[in-house]
Motif scaffolding. Sequence first.
Motif, PDB file in Angstrom:
ATOM      1  N   THR A 110      51.033 -11.193   3.989  1.00 32.15           N
ATOM      2  CA  THR A 110      50.830  -9.864   4.559  1.00 32.15           C
ATOM      3  C   THR A 110      50.837  -8.759   3.506  1.00 32.15           C
ATOM      4  N   GLN A 111      50.035  -7.741   3.822  1.00 34.07           N
ATOM      5  CA  GLN A 111      50.125  -6.470   3.123  1.00 34.07           C
ATOM      6  C   GLN A 111      50.987  -5.542   3.971  1.00 34.07           C
ATOM      7  N   THR A 112      51.916  -4.857   3.326  1.00 31.38           N
ATOM      8  CA  THR A 112      52.724  -3.858   4.012  1.00 31.38           C
ATOM      9  C   THR A 112      52.722  -2.594   3.151  1.00 31.38           C
ATOM     10  N   ARG A 113      53.477  -1.616   3.581  1.00 31.57           N
ATOM     11  CA  ARG A 113      53.538  -0.380   2.793  1.00 31.57           C
ATOM     12  C   ARG A 113      54.228  -0.589   1.447  1.00 31.57           C
ATOM     13  N   THR A 114      55.000  -1.670   1.333  1.00 31.66           N
ATOM     14  CA  THR A 114      55.708  -1.938   0.074  1.00 31.66           C
ATOM     15  C   THR A 114      55.247  -3.237  -0.588  1.00 31.66           C
ATOM     16  N   ARG A 115      54.238  -3.873  -0.031  1.00 29.29           N
ATOM     17  CA  ARG A 115      53.747  -5.152  -0.571  1.00 29.29           C
ATOM     18  C   ARG A 115      52.240  -5.049  -0.725  1.00 29.29           C
ATOM     19  N   ASP A 116      51.763  -5.026  -1.961  1.00 31.50           N
ATOM     20  CA  ASP A 116      50.358  -4.724  -2.192  1.00 31.50           C
ATOM     21  C   ASP A 116      49.473  -5.964  -2.102  1.00 31.50           C
ATOM     22  N   GLU A 117      48.176  -5.714  -2.259  1.00 32.02           N
ATOM     23  CA  GLU A 117      47.174  -6.757  -2.124  1.00 32.02           C
ATOM     24  C   GLU A 117      47.344  -7.853  -3.170  1.00 32.02           C
ATOM     25  N   HIS A 118      47.639  -7.461  -4.411  1.00 31.83           N
ATOM     26  CA  HIS A 118      47.813  -8.437  -5.488  1.00 31.83           C
ATOM     27  C   HIS A 118      48.939  -9.412  -5.171  1.00 31.83           C
ATOM     28  N   THR A 119      50.064  -8.896  -4.693  1.00 30.60           N
ATOM     29  CA  THR A 119      51.208  -9.755  -4.355  1.00 30.60           C
ATOM     30  C   THR A 119      50.857 -10.706  -3.224  1.00 30.60           C
ATOM     31  N   ALA A 120      50.150 -10.179  -2.218  1.00 31.67           N
ATOM     32  CA  ALA A 120      49.758 -11.016  -1.082  1.00 31.67           C
ATOM     33  C   ALA A 120      48.870 -12.166  -1.533  1.00 31.67           C
ATOM     34  N   VAL A 121      47.923 -11.889  -2.412  1.00 35.50           N
ATOM     35  CA  VAL A 121      47.004 -12.929  -2.891  1.00 35.50           C
ATOM     36  C   VAL A 121      47.734 -13.949  -3.760  1.00 35.50           C
ATOM     37  N   GLU A 122      48.611 -13.491  -4.637  1.00 32.56           N
ATOM     38  CA  GLU A 122      49.355 -14.419  -5.489  1.00 32.56           C
ATOM     39  C   GLU A 122      50.197 -15.380  -4.655  1.00 32.56           C
ATOM     40  N   THR A 123      50.727 -14.899  -3.549  1.00 35.15           N
ATOM     41  CA  THR A 123      51.496 -15.776  -2.659  1.00 35.15           C
ATOM     42  C   THR A 123      50.615 -16.863  -2.071  1.00 35.15           C
ATOM     43  N   LEU A 124      49.411 -16.496  -1.674  1.00 36.63           N
ATOM     44  CA  LEU A 124      48.482 -17.491  -1.112  1.00 36.63           C
ATOM     45  C   LEU A 124      48.141 -18.564  -2.145  1.00 36.63           C
ATOM     46  N   LEU A 125      47.949 -18.161  -3.380  1.00 34.55           N
ATOM     47  CA  LEU A 125      47.646 -19.131  -4.428  1.00 34.55           C
ATOM     48  C   LEU A 125      48.852 -20.022  -4.719  1.00 34.55           C
TER      49      LEU A 125
END
Length: 343
Positions: A110-125
Motif C-alpha cells: 500500500t501507498q499511504t500518506r507516510t509510505r511512498d511509491e518506492h517503498t511499496a514497490v520494493e516490498t513487492l519485489l
Amino acid sequence: MDDVGSERYRSGADKRPRLEDVAARVGLSTASVSLVLRGVPGPSERTRQRVLKAAADLGYQADRTASLLASRRTRLLGVMVDIHSPFHAELVEHLHAAAEEVGYDLVLSTQTRTRDEHTAVETLLAFRSEALILLGPTAPADTLAALDRKAPVIAVGRRIADAELDVVRTADDDGVSQTVDHLVGLGHRAIVYVDGGKGVIATDRRRGYRTAMRRHGLGAHIRILHGDNTEAAGERAARHLLDSGKLPTAVVAFNDQCAIGVLAALSRADIAVPGEVSVAGYDDDTLSRLSCFDLTTVSQNAREQARQSVAAAVERLDQGRTEPREVVLPPRLVVRGSTAGPA
C-alpha cells in the motif's frame, strides 16, 4: 477408498491425502490430475468436475509452497494500491478474481500518506512478485521502464508517452469530455472544474474539460479550481465558490471522492443538488452509487481493466511477450441524480 478410509483422512489418523490418492480415486494419471488442480487448459469439463469432486471428498489440499519451490516460481503478482482510494479497492477485488482464474495470486503493498511509491514497490519485489501491477503510478516513465527490467510492469490508469512497458488505462480526457457534453446538453454554460493536482492523470482530465468547453464555444467560461483526489479538496473548492458569491450551475470534479466533498459543502450551505448546482465526478466507485450521493460520474470499467492487466502479466510471464503493449479502454458516462438542467 471406502468411507472408513475417507474418515481416517478427515480425522488426521493418516497423513494428509496426496496427489496420487486423487488420481487413484478417479483412475487418471497424476499428470492429468495436476493439470486440473492447477487450472491449466486441456482436460474436459467432465474430467475437471470428477477430479475436483474427488479432491474435495478426500480433503486434498495442494502443497503450493513445495510446488513453487520446485519450479522456482512464486506465481505471485505484486499490486501497488493507494489505501485511500475506493476505486483502487474495487480494482483489487477484480484483480484477485482475474488472477485466480489463471492460477496466480496477489501480493498487495500500500501507498499511504507516510509510505511512498518506492517503498511499496520494493516490498513487492522483496516478496518475489513475478510481475508488478501498479495502480496509478506517479514515478517518472524512465523509472518505471528501469523497474520493468527487473520484473514486468503493468501501469494501470495512467498514460505513459512512448511507453517501454505495458499500460492499461481508459481515455481520461474523453471521460471528462463526455461529462461536459452531458451538462451542456442539459443547458449548462457556467461549468467549473475542480482539478486533480499534479500528474499525468490530472493533466489528461483537465485537458478533456478545456477541450470540451472550447468545442462548445464556452472558452470564456472555463474556470479551474485547485484540488486533488480527496474529499477535503472538494470541500475547499466548494467553499471557495460559496465565498466568492459566484456559484456556477455545474461542477465537474477530478474524481468521485472530490465530488463527494463538493456535495458535502453544498449540502451544509443548503444549496440544492441538482436543483441549484449539478455535480459530477469520475471513477464510478462504490460510494458514488450510494443513494445518498447518487452521483453522475464516469465509469472506467474496473473489471475489464483488471482482466486486461492480469492478461498482460501472464503474456509476459508465461507466453514470452517482450514488446510493450498499451490497452486504452473507452470510458462511459453514468448519469444519475446529481445532474439536471439549470434552474
